[in-house]
Design a protein around this motif. Structure first.
Motif, PDB file in Angstrom:
ATOM      1  N   ARG A 171      16.945  -8.046  19.570  1.00  0.00           N
ATOM      2  CA  ARG A 171      16.167  -6.976  19.752  1.00  0.00           C
ATOM      3  C   ARG A 171      16.001  -6.331  18.457  1.00  0.00           C
ATOM      4  N   GLU A 172      14.972  -5.613  17.840  1.00  0.00           N
ATOM      5  CA  GLU A 172      15.034  -5.055  16.691  1.00  0.00           C
ATOM      6  C   GLU A 172      15.565  -3.568  17.003  1.00  0.00           C
ATOM      7  N   LEU A 173      16.180  -3.031  15.836  1.00  0.00           N
ATOM      8  CA  LEU A 173      16.906  -2.158  15.775  1.00  0.00           C
ATOM      9  C   LEU A 173      15.953  -0.829  15.886  1.00  0.00           C
ATOM     10  N   SER A 174      16.325   0.420  16.700  1.00  0.00           N
ATOM     11  CA  SER A 174      15.564   1.691  16.605  1.00  0.00           C
ATOM     12  C   SER A 174      15.656   2.341  15.260  1.00  0.00           C
ATOM     13  N   LYS A 175      14.913   3.129  14.910  1.00  0.00           N
ATOM     14  CA  LYS A 175      14.955   3.874  13.509  1.00  0.00           C
ATOM     15  C   LYS A 175      16.324   4.643  13.564  1.00  0.00           C
ATOM     16  N   ALA A 176      16.996   5.163  14.649  1.00  0.00           N
ATOM     17  CA  ALA A 176      18.253   5.880  14.871  1.00  0.00           C
ATOM     18  C   ALA A 176      18.957   4.872  14.343  1.00  0.00           C
ATOM     19  N   GLU A 177      19.202   3.787  14.872  1.00  0.00           N
ATOM     20  CA  GLU A 177      20.316   2.549  14.413  1.00  0.00           C
ATOM     21  C   GLU A 177      20.361   2.244  13.203  1.00  0.00           C
ATOM     22  N   MET A 178      18.950   2.136  12.504  1.00  0.00           N
ATOM     23  CA  MET A 178      18.776   1.718  11.215  1.00  0.00           C
ATOM     24  C   MET A 178      19.154   2.833  10.205  1.00  0.00           C
ATOM     25  N   LYS A 179      19.072   4.131  10.495  1.00  0.00           N
ATOM     26  CA  LYS A 179      19.591   5.116   9.762  1.00  0.00           C
ATOM     27  C   LYS A 179      21.241   5.263   9.677  1.00  0.00           C
TER      28      LYS A 179
END
Length: 113
Positions: A101-109
């Motif tokens: 799955r793609e990472l969420s924005k919070a996980e990317m941050k």
């Protein structure tokens, strides 16, 4: 005189023989049984076990049934061909590719250095 069964069967029948062999291999791998160990339990030579797993149509049905009983006691040939064994289903699930799955924005941050 010995007759080579592969020469006397149609390609469709040889394909079915190969499918049966794949079922035996899948079951053996799913149950974590070595080929040599299964052969000894069944009272067969290792060469016969190899012939079974290669789909040789010249192997006697009795040898197939003994090999099956050595790998999975109590299992019938019909159950093997239906693929109803929980160990086979688990092996298939483990071998399927997993979707990432793609990472969420919070996980990317959180991963941003």
């Amino acid at each position: 005189m010995r007759v080579d069964q592969q020469l006397t069967l149609a390609s469709k029948q040889l394909g079915q023989s190969a499918e049966i062999a794949e079922c035996f291999v899948s079951l053996r791998l799913a149950r974590h049984v070595r080929q040599g160990e299964a052969a000894v339990r069944a009272g067969l030579s290792r060469a016969t076990a190899q012939r079974i797993e290669k789909g040789d149509p010249g192997v006697a049905i009795g040898a197939l049934l003994r090999y099956l009983d050595a790998i999975a006691p109590g299992m019938t040939l019909l159950k093997l061909l239906n693929g109803d064994d929980p160990a086979i289903l688990a092996l298939e699930r483990r071998s399927r590719p997993q979707r990432v799955r793609e990472l969420s924005k919070a996980e990317m941050k959180a991963l941003d250095f």
